[in-house]
Design a protein around this motif. Sequence first.
Motif, PDB file in Angstrom:
ATOM      1  N   UNK A  22       0.751  -1.212  -0.061  1.00  0.00           N
ATOM      2  CA  UNK A  22       0.089  -0.094   0.018  1.00  0.00           C
ATOM      3  C   UNK A  22       0.945   1.391   0.007  1.00  0.00           C
ATOM      4  N   UNK A  23       1.926   1.121   0.628  1.00  0.00           N
ATOM      5  CA  UNK A  23       2.807   2.474   0.913  1.00  0.00           C
ATOM      6  C   UNK A  23       3.598   2.814  -0.433  1.00  0.00           C
ATOM      7  N   UNK A  24       4.092   1.542  -1.233  1.00  0.00           N
ATOM      8  CA  UNK A  24       4.571   1.889  -2.382  1.00  0.00           C
ATOM      9  C   UNK A  24       3.873   1.715  -3.430  1.00  0.00           C
ATOM     10  N   UNK A  25       2.441   1.532  -3.305  1.00  0.00           N
ATOM     11  CA  UNK A  25       1.602   1.465  -4.304  1.00  0.00           C
ATOM     12  C   UNK A  25       1.950   0.355  -5.311  1.00  0.00           C
ATOM     13  N   UNK A  26       2.243  -0.587  -4.854  1.00  0.00           N
ATOM     14  CA  UNK A  26       2.720  -2.149  -5.692  1.00  0.00           C
ATOM     15  C   UNK A  26       1.616  -3.229  -5.669  1.00  0.00           C
ATOM     16  N   UNK A  27       1.314  -3.623  -6.720  1.00  0.00           N
ATOM     17  CA  UNK A  27       0.144  -4.551  -6.856  1.00  0.00           C
ATOM     18  C   UNK A  27       0.701  -5.892  -6.267  1.00  0.00           C
ATOM     19  N   UNK A  28       0.015  -6.676  -5.914  1.00  0.00           N
ATOM     20  CA  UNK A  28       0.168  -8.209  -5.104  1.00  0.00           C
ATOM     21  C   UNK A  28      -0.490  -9.211  -5.960  1.00  0.00           C
ATOM     22  N   UNK A  29       0.055 -10.270  -6.222  1.00  0.00           N
ATOM     23  CA  UNK A  29      -0.479 -11.570  -6.785  1.00  0.00           C
ATOM     24  C   UNK A  29      -0.853 -12.240  -5.480  1.00  0.00           C
ATOM     25  N   UNK A  30      -1.830 -12.755  -5.140  1.00  0.00           N
ATOM     26  CA  UNK A  30      -2.072 -13.442  -4.019  1.00  0.00           C
ATOM     27  C   UNK A  30      -2.011 -14.967  -4.782  1.00  0.00           C
ATOM     28  N   UNK A  31      -1.273 -15.744  -3.949  1.00  0.00           N
ATOM     29  CA  UNK A  31      -0.982 -17.259  -4.215  1.00  0.00           C
ATOM     30  C   UNK A  31      -1.241 -18.086  -2.917  1.00  0.00           C
ATOM     31  N   UNK A  32      -1.807 -19.382  -3.244  1.00  0.00           N
ATOM     32  CA  UNK A  32      -1.847 -20.454  -2.198  1.00  0.00           C
ATOM     33  C   UNK A  32      -1.041 -21.544  -3.019  1.00  0.00           C
ATOM     34  N   UNK A  33      -1.751 -22.566  -3.291  1.00  0.00           N
ATOM     35  CA  UNK A  33      -1.044 -23.792  -3.773  1.00  0.00           C
ATOM     36  C   UNK A  33      -0.738 -23.535  -5.259  1.00  0.00           C
ATOM     37  N   UNK A  34      -1.472 -22.217  -5.868  1.00  0.00           N
ATOM     38  CA  UNK A  34      -1.358 -21.950  -7.414  1.00  0.00           C
ATOM     39  C   UNK A  34      -2.045 -23.094  -8.370  1.00  0.00           C
ATOM     40  N   UNK A  35      -2.893 -24.089  -7.651  1.00  0.00           N
ATOM     41  CA  UNK A  35      -3.559 -24.940  -8.522  1.00  0.00           C
ATOM     42  C   UNK A  35      -4.593 -24.449  -9.400  1.00  0.00           C
ATOM     43  N   UNK A  36      -5.089 -23.220  -9.171  1.00  0.00           N
ATOM     44  CA  UNK A  36      -5.731 -22.600 -10.433  1.00  0.00           C
ATOM     45  C   UNK A  36      -5.528 -21.349 -11.082  1.00  0.00           C
ATOM     46  N   UNK A  37      -4.044 -21.452 -10.689  1.00  0.00           N
ATOM     47  CA  UNK A  37      -3.474 -20.242 -11.409  1.00  0.00           C
ATOM     48  C   UNK A  37      -3.557 -20.003 -12.957  1.00  0.00           C
ATOM     49  N   UNK A  38      -3.970 -21.185 -13.672  1.00  0.00           N
ATOM     50  CA  UNK A  38      -4.379 -21.133 -15.000  1.00  0.00           C
ATOM     51  C   UNK A  38      -5.793 -20.370 -15.275  1.00  0.00           C
ATOM     52  N   UNK A  39      -6.451 -20.244 -14.258  1.00  0.00           N
ATOM     53  CA  UNK A  39      -7.769 -19.704 -14.831  1.00  0.00           C
ATOM     54  C   UNK A  39      -7.900 -18.216 -14.367  1.00  0.00           C
ATOM     55  N   UNK A  40      -8.429 -17.653 -15.197  1.00  0.00           N
ATOM     56  CA  UNK A  40      -8.473 -16.171 -15.179  1.00  0.00           C
ATOM     57  C   UNK A  40      -7.288 -15.470 -16.070  1.00  0.00           C
ATOM     58  N   UNK A  41      -7.243 -14.042 -16.005  1.00  0.00           N
ATOM     59  CA  UNK A  41      -6.211 -13.181 -16.704  1.00  0.00           C
ATOM     60  C   UNK A  41      -4.689 -13.344 -16.058  1.00  0.00           C
TER      61      UNK A  41
END
Length: 355
Positions: A22-41
Amino acid sequence: MRIEPVPMDDSERLVVEVSQALASNAPLRIRGGDSKAFLGRPVQGTPIDTRSHRGVVSYDPTELVITARAGTPLAELTATLDAAGQMLPCEPPAFGGAATVGGMVAAGLAGPRRPWSGSVRDFVLGCRVITGEAKHLRFGGEVMKNVAGYDVSRLLAGSFGCLGLITEVSLKVLPKPRALSCLTVDLEAAEALRELSAWRRAVLPISAACHVDGRLHVRLEGGVGSVASAVDRIGGAELDPCFWDDLREHRLAFFDDPRPLWRLSLPNASPLTALPGDTLLDWAGAQRWLKSTAPAAAIRQIAHAAGGHATCFTPETDAEPFTPLPPTLLRFHQQLKRQLDPRGLFNPGRLYAGL
């Protein structure tokens, strides 16, 4: 000897990382197991990993509620419920076994039992979430009636992390059925849908129904007597119950086809529609998996004409993964995003451009 990971509350680290972004205005990519990382943009952002924030927080089988941290492996949650003779009825896929509880809720994907038991959203009672202002808030509770105003905890189901970072979830669970039987019957698709409609009117205890390769596959669950009676009525041959695991996890031969994979979600009892490719009917026909090289616009037009929508599960295509939203609905999504994530930190663009 296998050493099990120790349950751990790592929420402070997650809040700090969100505060820094938030302080650096840097976007975050949330990840858990990344088992569904293929789905979505695809998402461009600094990874923030939830897997160290894990463990079952509370579970009382008599209350039919379990609360777990977001990084808890879905397999661990399932094993805990199984040991108590209970289950999460929506049967979310794990896609390789790496899936986490937080990712399960964020994706909102359900398995074969979905039309008869409900979606992931239907079993979310409450959650804790880190907002785009780095506030760690609790929404909902551990009882179904604890809802006032927007039910934020359920809005998060299917949001693909675009609204906030889920840290903890309370889920409604149910006892496993007393009896189970799986059958397969040689039927063409149109006849299979007619039979399923008749069995629905007869209130047979069906909990899954899939048609592929000229055969109808049915799962029956419930009381011993009702299941036995349904088996006598349906007939056919016995089916290995593992079929439903393979269907949920996309391990059937149908999914090996190299053509793009599409998921069409249609109203219950939708008539059989000609589709440009090979089809697997799930959810008694309400979910139709399609292997096709047809243009995205053509596939989405067929789904729209039937009252549904189409999602592309193959990331290598040029098609948008999710059906574009009408302007009014898109504005509502954008307003909701601004309320919970005003700086657009979390998974920017994962669902749609600007979200």
